[in-house]
Write a protein that holds these residues in place. Structure first.
Motif, PDB file in Angstrom:
ATOM      1  N   PRO A 179       0.805  -1.222   0.000  1.00  0.00           N
ATOM      2  CA  PRO A 179       0.000   0.000   0.000  1.00  0.00           C
ATOM      3  C   PRO A 179       0.842   1.278   0.000  1.00  0.00           C
ATOM      4  N   TYR A 180       2.151   1.159   0.281  1.00  0.00           N
ATOM      5  CA  TYR A 180       3.020   2.332   0.309  1.00  0.00           C
ATOM      6  C   TYR A 180       4.058   2.215  -0.800  1.00  0.00           C
ATOM      7  N   CYS A 181       4.444   3.362  -1.378  1.00  0.00           N
ATOM      8  CA  CYS A 181       5.491   3.361  -2.390  1.00  0.00           C
ATOM      9  C   CYS A 181       6.817   2.982  -1.720  1.00  0.00           C
ATOM     10  N   LYS A 182       7.801   2.629  -2.516  1.00  0.00           N
ATOM     11  CA  LYS A 182       9.082   2.152  -1.979  1.00  0.00           C
ATOM     12  C   LYS A 182       9.720   3.140  -0.999  1.00  0.00           C
ATOM     13  N   PRO A 183       9.850   4.426  -1.331  1.00  0.00           N
ATOM     14  CA  PRO A 183      10.469   5.354  -0.365  1.00  0.00           C
ATOM     15  C   PRO A 183       9.666   5.455   0.937  1.00  0.00           C
ATOM     16  N   CYS A 184       8.339   5.499   0.847  1.00  0.00           N
ATOM     17  CA  CYS A 184       7.510   5.583   2.061  1.00  0.00           C
ATOM     18  C   CYS A 184       7.603   4.287   2.867  1.00  0.00           C
ATOM     19  N   HIS A 185       7.612   3.150   2.183  1.00  0.00           N
ATOM     20  CA  HIS A 185       7.747   1.846   2.842  1.00  0.00           C
ATOM     21  C   HIS A 185       9.072   1.788   3.615  1.00  0.00           C
ATOM     22  N   ASN A 186      10.166   2.229   2.970  1.00  0.00           N
ATOM     23  CA  ASN A 186      11.477   2.224   3.617  1.00  0.00           C
ATOM     24  C   ASN A 186      11.512   3.179   4.803  1.00  0.00           C
ATOM     25  N   ALA A 187      10.896   4.330   4.662  1.00  0.00           N
ATOM     26  CA  ALA A 187      10.870   5.309   5.757  1.00  0.00           C
ATOM     27  C   ALA A 187      10.081   4.768   6.945  1.00  0.00           C
ATOM     28  N   ARG A 188       8.962   4.094   6.678  1.00  0.00           N
ATOM     29  CA  ARG A 188       8.167   3.511   7.759  1.00  0.00           C
ATOM     30  C   ARG A 188       8.959   2.406   8.473  1.00  0.00           C
ATOM     31  N   GLY A 189       9.666   1.571   7.702  1.00  0.00           N
ATOM     32  CA  GLY A 189      10.476   0.511   8.295  1.00  0.00           C
ATOM     33  C   GLY A 189      11.591   1.074   9.153  1.00  0.00           C
ATOM     34  N   LYS A 190      12.256   2.128   8.661  1.00  0.00           N
ATOM     35  CA  LYS A 190      13.325   2.765   9.429  1.00  0.00           C
ATOM     36  C   LYS A 190      12.765   3.378  10.702  1.00  0.00           C
ATOM     37  N   ALA A 191      11.609   3.993  10.621  1.00  0.00           N
ATOM     38  CA  ALA A 191      10.992   4.597  11.804  1.00  0.00           C
ATOM     39  C   ALA A 191      10.664   3.527  12.848  1.00  0.00           C
ATOM     40  N   SER A 192      10.181   2.364  12.391  1.00  0.00           N
ATOM     41  CA  SER A 192       9.877   1.263  13.315  1.00  0.00           C
ATOM     42  C   SER A 192      11.138   0.779  14.011  1.00  0.00           C
ATOM     43  N   LYS A 193      12.216   0.630  13.250  1.00  0.00           N
ATOM     44  CA  LYS A 193      13.486   0.174  13.833  1.00  0.00           C
ATOM     45  C   LYS A 193      14.030   1.205  14.810  1.00  0.00           C
ATOM     46  N   ASP A 194      13.982   2.479  14.413  1.00  0.00           N
ATOM     47  CA  ASP A 194      14.479   3.538  15.296  1.00  0.00           C
ATOM     48  C   ASP A 194      13.664   3.614  16.585  1.00  0.00           C
ATOM     49  N   LYS A 195      12.368   3.396  16.468  1.00  0.00           N
ATOM     50  CA  LYS A 195      11.478   3.439  17.632  1.00  0.00           C
ATOM     51  C   LYS A 195      11.845   2.355  18.646  1.00  0.00           C
ATOM     52  N   MET A 196      12.325   1.214  18.147  1.00  0.00           N
ATOM     53  CA  MET A 196      12.691   0.097  19.033  1.00  0.00           C
ATOM     54  C   MET A 196      14.132   0.197  19.526  1.00  0.00           C
ATOM     55  N   GLY A 197      14.893   1.146  19.003  1.00  0.00           N
ATOM     56  CA  GLY A 197      16.270   1.301  19.477  1.00  0.00           C
ATOM     57  C   GLY A 197      17.315   0.888  18.463  1.00  0.00           C
ATOM     58  N   GLY A 198      16.963   0.819  17.208  1.00  0.00           N
ATOM     59  CA  GLY A 198      17.920   0.482  16.158  1.00  0.00           C
ATOM     60  C   GLY A 198      17.662  -0.882  15.561  1.00  0.00           C
ATOM     61  N   SER A 199      18.360  -1.160  14.472  1.00  0.00           N
ATOM     62  CA  SER A 199      18.095  -2.393  13.732  1.00  0.00           C
ATOM     63  C   SER A 199      18.494  -3.646  14.522  1.00  0.00           C
ATOM     64  N   ARG A 200      19.549  -3.552  15.337  1.00  0.00           N
ATOM     65  CA  ARG A 200      19.970  -4.728  16.108  1.00  0.00           C
ATOM     66  C   ARG A 200      18.907  -5.109  17.137  1.00  0.00           C
ATOM     67  N   THR A 201      18.429  -4.127  17.887  1.00  0.00           N
ATOM     68  CA  THR A 201      17.372  -4.396  18.876  1.00  0.00           C
ATOM     69  C   THR A 201      16.107  -4.855  18.169  1.00  0.00           C
ATOM     70  N   TYR A 202      15.798  -4.239  17.031  1.00  0.00           N
ATOM     71  CA  TYR A 202      14.610  -4.622  16.262  1.00  0.00           C
ATOM     72  C   TYR A 202      14.674  -6.107  15.908  1.00  0.00           C
ATOM     73  N   HIS A 203      15.812  -6.532  15.377  1.00  0.00           N
ATOM     74  CA  HIS A 203      15.991  -7.938  14.993  1.00  0.00           C
ATOM     75  C   HIS A 203      15.912  -8.854  16.211  1.00  0.00           C
TER      76      HIS A 203
END
Length: 133
Positions: free
Chosen positions: A19-43
C-alpha cells in the motif's frame, strides 16, 4: 499518483502491491526500527524477544565466549525451538552442532560417548613407504 512500479509486489494484498510506495515503505520501516532502538534491537526483539542491551549483558556475563566450548566468540543467540526461550550465546560451530543434533540430549550424550569410546582406539595410519618394490 505514482506509477505502479513504485510499489513493491506483495501477493497478500488484493492489489498485488504494497500500500506504500518504496520510499515511504522504507521510511516507515526505518521509523519502526528507530522506535525500538535500532536495527539490532529490532531484529533481536522480533526474533528472540530480547533487546540489544540484554544480549550485551549476556555476552559480558559469558566474557564474550561461547557458553558451550568457552573458546570461540559468542555470536549467535541460542534458543529453544519449542518454547522460544533464549538460553545463551554460542559460537557458530556449537550453535550449528546443537541444530544438527536437533537439541536432543540423548543424541548429544550418545555422540559424546561415541567420541570417548573411540578416542585413542584408532591406530595411526602407517606412513607411506618412500621405497617402491
Amino acid at each position: 499518483m505514482k506509477p505502479i512500479d513504485d510499489f513493491v509486489r506483495n501477493r497478500s494484498q488484493p492489489s498485488g502491491r504494497q500500500p506504500y510506495c518504496k520510499p515511504c515503505h522504507n521510511a516507515r520501516g526505518k521509523a519502526s526500527k528507530d522506535k525500538m532502538g535500532g536495527s539490532r534491537t529490532y531484529h533481536l526483539k522480533r526474533r528472540y524477544g530480547i533487546t540489544a542491551a540484554e544480549a550485551d549483558a549476556m555476552l559480558a556475563e559469558q566474557a564474550g565466549l561461547c557458553a558451550i566450548c568457552g573458546k570461540a566468540p559468542a555470536e549467535h543467540v541460542d534458543h529453544c525451538h519449542t518454547t522460544g526461550r533464549v538460553r545463551a550465546l554460542l559460537c557458530f560451530n556449537c550453535n550449528g552442532g546443537l541444530g544438527q543434533f536437533k537439541d536432543d540430549p540423548e543424541v548429544l550424550r550418545a555422540a559424546a560417548e561415541y567420541v570417548l569410546h573411540h578416542r585413542g582406539l584408532q591406530p595411526a595410519a602407517p606412513a607411506p613407504s618412500s621405497t617402491e618394490d
